[in-house]
Each structure stands twice: as C-alpha cells, then as structure tokens.
Design an enzyme around this catalytic site. Sequence first.
Site, short mmCIF file in Angstrom:
data_model
loop_
_atom_site.label_atom_id
_atom_site.label_comp_id
_atom_site.label_asym_id
_atom_site.label_seq_id
_atom_site.Cartn_x
_atom_site.Cartn_y
_atom_site.Cartn_z
N CYS A 60 0.84 -1.20 0.00
CA CYS A 60 0.00 0.00 0.00
C CYS A 60 0.88 1.26 0.00
CB CYS A 60 -0.89 0.00 1.24
SG CYS A 60 0.03 0.14 2.78
N ALA A 63 3.22 1.54 2.86
CA ALA A 63 4.38 0.66 2.69
C ALA A 63 5.44 1.33 1.81
CB ALA A 63 3.95 -0.67 2.07
N ARG A 94 12.76 -5.02 5.59
CA ARG A 94 13.29 -4.79 4.23
C ARG A 94 14.81 -4.95 4.16
NH1 ARG A 94 13.58 0.33 1.30
NH2 ARG A 94 13.51 0.05 -0.95
N HIS A 193 5.66 5.95 -2.90
CA HIS A 193 6.95 6.49 -3.35
C HIS A 193 6.76 7.94 -3.80
CE1 HIS A 193 7.79 2.10 -4.86
NE2 HIS A 193 7.93 2.19 -3.55
#
Length: 475
Positions: A60, A63, A94, A193
């Site tokens: 999402c 995230a 990550r 992003h």
Amino acid sequence: LDGIQKQTTEELIDRTLELYPEKARNKRAPHMAANDPGVQGCSVKSNRKTVPGVMSARGCAYAGAKGVVWGPIRDMTHVSHGPVGCGYYSWGTRRNLVDGHQGVDVFSAMQFTSDFQEKDVVYGGDKKLAVICREIRELFPLAKGISVLSECPVGLIGDDINAVAKKSCQELNLPVIPCNCEGFRGVSQSLGHHISNDSIRDFVIGTREFDDEPGPYDIALIGDYNIGGDAWASRKILEELGLRVRAIWTGDGQIEHIAATHQVKLNLIHCYRSMNYMAKVMEERYGIPWMEFNFFGPTKIAASLRAIAARFDRTIQDNAEKIIEKYTPMMQAIVDEYRPRLEGKRALLFVGGLRPRHTIGAYEDLGLEIVGTGYEFAHNDDYERTYEEMARGTLIFDDASEIELEKWAREYKVDLVGSGIKEKYVFQKAGIPFRQMHSWDYSGPYHGYEGFPVFARDIDMAINSPTWGLVKAPF
Ligand code: ICS
C-alpha cells in the site's frame, strides 16, 4: 529462446486466462503479453487497481513511504501514525542496512508509533502526535528529524498532521515532516513512493548545504536502499571511479545530506521507479542532470561505468577503463565457476518495480534464460524499459496472481522462480527452486562487483542443491 515463441506464449496466456471466470478473465487479459520488442502496440497494461478477489502481492501507499523511501534514512525517527499494526508489520522487514549506534544516532531498528486507540479515532490524534514529537525530542536528542507517516485512519478521520508537524517543527527546532501516505491512496505502494518524493521536495531538499565546498565530481546515488549492503557496494565503485558520493537516497541515508543534494553535479538513479520524481524535480528546479544505471552483473556494470564516465572528463573515463580491466578477470573467474552449472536454466521473475528488468543481465551473465518477467506495481515507462531486455516471445506481465504464476512456472518448466516471501513457499513446496528477490533471501549485497559473486553463489545454491532430489510434492 529455445521453444519459446510469440505464438506459444500467447497460447499459454489463453490457457492461463481460462482459469478465471469471465469477468476476471477480461480484466486480467490486458496485463500479460508475449514480448515483441520494437513493435508498437505490444504493451502490458499496468498501474491499475487489482481485480477484487484475485490474490495480489502488492503493498500500500504507507508501505511505499515507510518501508521504502523514508524508513532507510538512518539518523531520524519515523513515526507510524495510526494503529500499531502497520508499524509493527513493516518493522525491520526490508533489510535496509545502516551504520552507527542504534538509539543514539541511528534509529532504524526502532519502531515509533502513535498506537491509535478507539478514542483517538473518535476525538482525533493530533494532540497525541504533538506529544510524541516532544517525547522523541527528549528521549533521542541526537535524532536529526521526525517523519510522520500517516496510516489509513488518519486520513479517514481528517486529522491535520501537516499543521501539527509545522507547529512541532517550530517548537522543537527540528525538522518534522508530514507525509500523507494513507494506505488507501492509489493502487499500490507506488503512490507511496511518489507522495514521499513530494514530501522530500516540499520539506527537505534545499534546506541545507554541505559543510565543505562543492566539487566537479559530486554526485548523488539515488534509489539505492542498501538492501543487504547494496548501496555500500555501489558506493565503492563510484568512489573508485573518482566520484564523490555526497548523498545516498535513501539507503543508510542521512537527512542532512539528502537536504543538500541540490548542490551535486549529477544524479545517478538505480531505482527509477521509486525516485524518478525527485530526479525530475531537481532537474527542473536546480538544473541537475540525471541518468539511470544498472549495477547488477558485470556486463551491465561495465556498460554503466562507461556511460557514467562519459558525463565527466578524461580522468574519470580512464578510471572507468582501469576499473573494468581490474575487475573483469575476477568476474570471469566467477562466471567460469558457475556458468557450466547454470547454463540454459530457466527462470521466472516477479518483483516490484525495478528488479524484474534490472537483474536480467546478471542472470544472463551466468547463462540463465529469463522466460518470463513481471512487476507488482510498475508503470508504463518501466515496461517500455523492459521489452528490449527480454527475448522475443517471452512473457511479460503485471500484478500477477498466485494461480497465474503457478501455471507459468509449471508450463515453462522453470528451474528457478525469483520473487517474494508471499510466493516463496508455494514454489518450494512444489519442488521448484526459489530465491527471494526482495530481501535477497537474507543474503547480499547483489549490487556491484562485490555483489555478483554473492549472487552467483546464491543462484547456484538454489538451483543445484541436492535437496530438490529429496522433495516429492504430493500434487
Ligand atoms: Fe525500487 Mo521489494 Fe526497491 Fe524495487 Fe521498490 Fe520494493 Fe525493493 Fe522491489 C523495490 S525501491 S521493496 S528496487 S528495494 S518498492 S525489492 S521498485 S518491491 S523491485
């Protein structure tokens, strides 16, 4: 590739779509195609809403903001603002490695959350957020800033984190950066992003200058998140080339370096998908040129080094040739060792927004053939960069579901699937070798000359492990 033609792949696509009821079939059909490089109209539809009921591997917007762009910045705290789960499940997953002392000048291993309760949803969480900012300032005086990353409920109840951030910033004399990255925005992590890039544009870039004088070889390494040490491996080569890496976005990142990136001469972008926005902004605002490059595998590294060096003077260009000359025999030794064991093996890839195209060269250096590749959340410009990397007739796809991936892995009789944790056990249980291509399966680095030997060893280990002879899938 042997036995793979446009027509056979199109037939495979038809057989795959038959697995769906009509409505889902029609929706999924435009998201997969047989590659036909150079031919217009051969395009895979992307960046659309996942078909409800079809299992997808996407994340999402939160995230994309917390896990991807903001999280790796090591010297500030990142507040997951909302209920506790989002922060907890994005905590340390990550593998973006960092240098420094946790809890003193580095905070990446810690989870900060406002832990929303029912009363915060009913009465609003702004006051709580202001308190958290004060507490962080007091408990971690060396933290260089606070990012506030909104989870879904914050946007749903209409809290104004921007106002709180502004006030806290003045009160605490510390950058407090609001990021309106509620998970429900957009269709995948990709919008996270973009929103994060926008918040760096609005609140970070240009707010600092470097302590020392800018120089002609100053560059920024953009879109390398230091997964398993990738950015460290990339940085080494760039420095050997004679360039000065002033900032890394955002792997092992430092907020004040990022803030001064407007002083560099060139932006080098590894992950185009997650950071093209800021590269374009810096070009428009500060006239900084940018270029993409690829540090996976010796072939792509050499081509990238030459392309990067071409942007600089003779000294750098000579350095590039020297580096290539120095490392080529070492890389050849790796290829000589592993290629005979991997030649002609077939792989199917499914990762996020960059690696499905960027890692192809590294596999090919080892003699593998990529029969299909696909992205979770790439856009049109990523697909345009993919067609030329793949052989004619191979499969290219977007936002695949488990049933599609299984079908393709079986029918292509692949020797390796490279994808994520959600896919891993499906294939391993079916006796198909698998490598996790997000976290590098707890390995790495895979970037640069340092990374290729690790990559080669891991791929060999996955495919040629005697374990597979002992596994008998019950289906
Ligand atoms: Fe870029 Mo997983 Fe990167 Fe890419 Fe991005 Fe993600 Fe990872 Fe994957 C990413 S930033 S987290 S290269 S490090 S969101 S592996 S697009 S999906 S292919």
